[in-house]
Design a protein around this motif. Sequence first.
Motif, PDB file in Angstrom:
ATOM      1  N   ALA A  85      29.085 -17.728  12.785  1.00 28.16           N
ATOM      2  CA  ALA A  85      29.373 -16.288  12.893  1.00 28.16           C
ATOM      3  C   ALA A  85      30.128 -16.040  14.185  1.00 28.16           C
ATOM      4  O   ALA A  85      30.079 -16.850  15.123  1.00 28.16           O
ATOM      5  CB  ALA A  85      28.080 -15.474  12.864  1.00 28.16           C
ATOM      6  N   THR A  86      30.812 -14.908  14.234  1.00 30.39           N
ATOM      7  CA  THR A  86      31.471 -14.464  15.465  1.00 30.39           C
ATOM      8  C   THR A  86      30.828 -13.158  15.909  1.00 30.39           C
ATOM      9  O   THR A  86      30.349 -12.366  15.081  1.00 30.39           O
ATOM     10  CB  THR A  86      32.981 -14.244  15.249  1.00 30.39           C
ATOM     11  OG1 THR A  86      33.175 -13.276  14.206  1.00 30.39           O
ATOM     12  CG2 THR A  86      33.672 -15.533  14.861  1.00 30.39           C
ATOM     13  N   LEU A  87      30.831 -12.934  17.200  1.00 30.00           N
ATOM     14  CA  LEU A  87      30.280 -11.704  17.761  1.00 30.00           C
ATOM     15  C   LEU A  87      31.373 -11.081  18.622  1.00 30.00           C
ATOM     16  O   LEU A  87      31.462 -11.324  19.826  1.00 30.00           O
ATOM     17  CB  LEU A  87      29.030 -12.025  18.594  1.00 30.00           C
ATOM     18  CG  LEU A  87      28.036 -10.884  18.877  1.00 30.00           C
ATOM     19  CD1 LEU A  87      27.555 -10.236  17.590  1.00 30.00           C
ATOM     20  CD2 LEU A  87      26.856 -11.406  19.675  1.00 30.00           C
ATOM     21  N   THR A  88      32.263 -10.313  17.981  1.00 27.06           N
ATOM     22  CA  THR A  88      33.419  -9.749  18.670  1.00 27.06           C
ATOM     23  C   THR A  88      33.511  -8.248  18.415  1.00 27.06           C
ATOM     24  O   THR A  88      32.817  -7.702  17.550  1.00 27.06           O
ATOM     25  CB  THR A  88      34.733 -10.398  18.192  1.00 27.06           C
ATOM     26  OG1 THR A  88      35.070  -9.876  16.903  1.00 27.06           O
ATOM     27  CG2 THR A  88      34.617 -11.909  18.112  1.00 27.06           C
ATOM     28  N   ALA A  95      25.092  -6.502  14.149  1.00 23.35           N
ATOM     29  CA  ALA A  95      23.625  -6.440  14.080  1.00 23.35           C
ATOM     30  C   ALA A  95      23.080  -7.563  13.192  1.00 23.35           C
ATOM     31  O   ALA A  95      22.077  -8.217  13.525  1.00 23.35           O
ATOM     32  CB  ALA A  95      23.176  -5.077  13.547  1.00 23.35           C
ATOM     33  N   GLU A  96      23.754  -7.806  12.081  1.00 21.68           N
ATOM     34  CA  GLU A  96      23.341  -8.896  11.190  1.00 21.68           C
ATOM     35  C   GLU A  96      23.458 -10.250  11.900  1.00 21.68           C
ATOM     36  O   GLU A  96      22.567 -11.101  11.778  1.00 21.68           O
ATOM     37  CB  GLU A  96      24.218  -8.889   9.935  1.00 21.68           C
ATOM     38  CG  GLU A  96      23.922 -10.035   8.977  1.00 21.68           C
ATOM     39  CD  GLU A  96      24.978 -10.159   7.883  1.00 21.68           C
ATOM     40  OE1 GLU A  96      25.085 -11.250   7.303  1.00 21.68           O
ATOM     41  OE2 GLU A  96      25.691  -9.175   7.626  1.00 21.68           O
ATOM     42  N   THR A  97      24.534 -10.429  12.657  1.00 21.95           N
ATOM     43  CA  THR A  97      24.737 -11.697  13.373  1.00 21.95           C
ATOM     44  C   THR A  97      23.646 -11.920  14.416  1.00 21.95           C
ATOM     45  O   THR A  97      23.107 -13.024  14.554  1.00 21.95           O
ATOM     46  CB  THR A  97      26.123 -11.701  14.050  1.00 21.95           C
ATOM     47  OG1 THR A  97      27.133 -11.643  13.032  1.00 21.95           O
ATOM     48  CG2 THR A  97      26.326 -12.946  14.896  1.00 21.95           C
ATOM     49  N   ARG A  98      23.298 -10.866  15.149  1.00 24.34           N
ATOM     50  CA  ARG A  98      22.210 -11.000  16.131  1.00 24.34           C
ATOM     51  C   ARG A  98      20.915 -11.400  15.433  1.00 24.34           C
ATOM     52  O   ARG A  98      20.160 -12.249  15.934  1.00 24.34           O
ATOM     53  CB  ARG A  98      22.027  -9.684  16.889  1.00 24.34           C
ATOM     54  CG  ARG A  98      23.178  -9.337  17.833  1.00 24.34           C
ATOM     55  CD  ARG A  98      22.814  -8.135  18.698  1.00 24.34           C
ATOM     56  NE  ARG A  98      23.943  -7.694  19.494  1.00 24.34           N
ATOM     57  CZ  ARG A  98      24.785  -6.720  19.154  1.00 24.34           C
ATOM     58  NH1 ARG A  98      24.587  -6.059  18.010  1.00 24.34           N
ATOM     59  NH2 ARG A  98      25.787  -6.398  19.926  1.00 24.34           N
ATOM     60  N   LEU A 124      20.090 -11.449  24.807  1.00 26.70           N
ATOM     61  CA  LEU A 124      19.992 -11.924  23.421  1.00 26.70           C
ATOM     62  C   LEU A 124      19.698 -13.422  23.389  1.00 26.70           C
ATOM     63  O   LEU A 124      18.797 -13.867  22.664  1.00 26.70           O
ATOM     64  CB  LEU A 124      21.286 -11.617  22.672  1.00 26.70           C
ATOM     65  CG  LEU A 124      21.379 -12.156  21.237  1.00 26.70           C
ATOM     66  CD1 LEU A 124      20.401 -11.417  20.320  1.00 26.70           C
ATOM     67  CD2 LEU A 124      22.810 -12.040  20.695  1.00 26.70           C
ATOM     68  N   LEU A 125      20.435 -14.191  24.187  1.00 27.08           N
ATOM     69  CA  LEU A 125      20.243 -15.642  24.185  1.00 27.08           C
ATOM     70  C   LEU A 125      18.842 -16.024  24.644  1.00 27.08           C
ATOM     71  O   LEU A 125      18.246 -16.982  24.140  1.00 27.08           O
ATOM     72  CB  LEU A 125      21.287 -16.323  25.078  1.00 27.08           C
ATOM     73  CG  LEU A 125      22.753 -16.249  24.631  1.00 27.08           C
ATOM     74  CD1 LEU A 125      23.611 -17.197  25.473  1.00 27.08           C
ATOM     75  CD2 LEU A 125      22.920 -16.560  23.157  1.00 27.08           C
ATOM     76  N   GLN A 126      18.309 -15.284  25.602  1.00 32.20           N
ATOM     77  CA  GLN A 126      16.977 -15.625  26.114  1.00 32.20           C
ATOM     78  C   GLN A 126      15.883 -15.349  25.095  1.00 32.20           C
ATOM     79  O   GLN A 126      14.777 -15.888  25.211  1.00 32.20           O
ATOM     80  CB  GLN A 126      16.717 -14.850  27.411  1.00 32.20           C
ATOM     81  CG  GLN A 126      17.548 -15.369  28.584  1.00 32.20           C
ATOM     82  CD  GLN A 126      17.298 -14.598  29.868  1.00 32.20           C
ATOM     83  OE1 GLN A 126      17.371 -13.370  29.889  1.00 32.20           O
ATOM     84  NE2 GLN A 126      17.017 -15.322  30.941  1.00 32.20           N
TER      85      GLN A 126
END
Length: 587
Positions: A85-88, A95-98, A124-126
Amino acid sequence: MALDPLPTLHRIFGFPDFRGVQRQVVDRVLAGERTLAVMPTGAGKSLTYQLPSAMLDGTCVVVSPLIALMHDQLRAAEAVGLRAATLTSVDENRAETRGRFLDGQLDLLYIAPERASGGDFRDLLQRGRVAMFAIDEAHCVSEWGHDFRPDYRLLRPLLDLFPDVPRLALTATADAHTRDDILDQLGIPREGMIVAGFDRPNIRYTIGARDNTTRQLVDLIRATPGPGIVYAQTRAATEKLAAALAVTGRPTRAYHAGLDPAVRARNQADFVRSEDMVIAATVAFGMGIDKPDVRFVAHAGLPKSIEAYYQETGRAGRDGDPAVAHLFWGAEDFARARQRIGEVEAARQPGERARLQSLAALVETAGCRRAILLRHFGEHPPERCGNCDNCLNPPKAMDATQVARKYLSAVFRTGQMFGATYVEQVLTGKSSERSLMNGHEALSVWNIVGEEELALLKPVGRALLLRDALRTNAHGGLEFGPGARAILKGEAEVALLEPPPRARRSRSKAGEANPVDDPLFEALRAARRDLAKEAGVPPYVIFHDSVLREIAARRPATLSDLGHVAGVGQRKLDAYGEAFLKVVRDN
């Protein structure tokens, strides 16, 4: 116990073994190490993080500089069955990607450096599980690099939040100074650097003086089938060239940052999907293009540096098939470049001058172009490569020192204020109202160039500008540069390369997708085109031409046979196997 990546390589990517240094890089990542991999374009850099992403627990976070590049890589990853997925800013499913990331449902997450360095993404990563970091186009982190992006220098704090997560920096273009800067900026130890070499043996390098650029480009395009990129130096030039090159009968488009975003995106998408389009573009176009079947790259003017030239020409032949890189240059390119250097901050000027001098050596050499390129990046290549214009058709050198001294004398005697055309008129004794008014017809340099030297005037003028013996002032007049004195005093010679005779135009085998005219290969290409249109992806995402050629040569009869063709992984075998077997049976 060390993880064995070979079964995953076979199953997902369909390759029998690794190429070059891929195995070394992958093994370091799987062992949790920090690595900088300097690998030439087309050497399979993306595989070095895509493969570990399928083996490690968690998500590989890929920092990539351009949205278009991320979306190209996303299509390629999904085509082999990876969850990506891309987050751009242009993605509507953020929201779906997160959610997919937090649920552990992503192998790959692509993100731009601007977003990666922000607090929201760090949080988010944490909350999820990061398997590794991959920093693509890592030369962007260095102020010494030719594509410096300040946001890349903000990545280190994010990476250091995950000290035990392997980090992999990737670039195709970095000299020794830039490589050291990347290591420092991204916290990678010196022993973590793997340099695969810079040679792209499938690219034929050709460099020549500009003389009716449109005609030269038309000749090149007619001789070289397949998709191509023409780099121009201004936005207006891209549009003018795109219109003029349509005379070849090939589809053409323009691309530059000033186009309406929708038009720009459409032109790029058309090019990525096309098997024969020519796109005239500024350097804004390229880093975001992961198109493997570009058969030629032409420069209609001087690139910024050898690093830029290497990267831009490297967009040709990424599939490993033969490709052409052709640079058309003019002395005025060097004059403009020197003017620009004078406008940058003083601390940067020595480095910029050194870059320009390296370019001058490349365009002026009578020796091997590839050797000049590779030595610039610290390699020790053989003296001849056999695949550049000077190796294939060695030029003859001629001594033009006497004409150069006459030229410099005319510039001096006329006051270092007139342009090249007027200086040449003085040297050849062409009377005009201006020469009479200025009294120049009484000068000792009036009419001192005879018929036998006439053809040397323009190339000598170019050579003197290139050597910085002449410079142009703000009004276009010629004046002495630091190289003039040595030539006038007899301490330096001026040699010119005699251009080789113009070859008869013929269709180049360098770009032939099907050099043996195999009807089965053409039928396979037609099937690939239909499948790509149906899936909404470029044809090369289905299979590269090299895969189709092997299918045509082997004529597999079963899915098992087809699965042994290099580049046919399980996902593609399941999706497209029967369709291609039918083509083989019917032909």
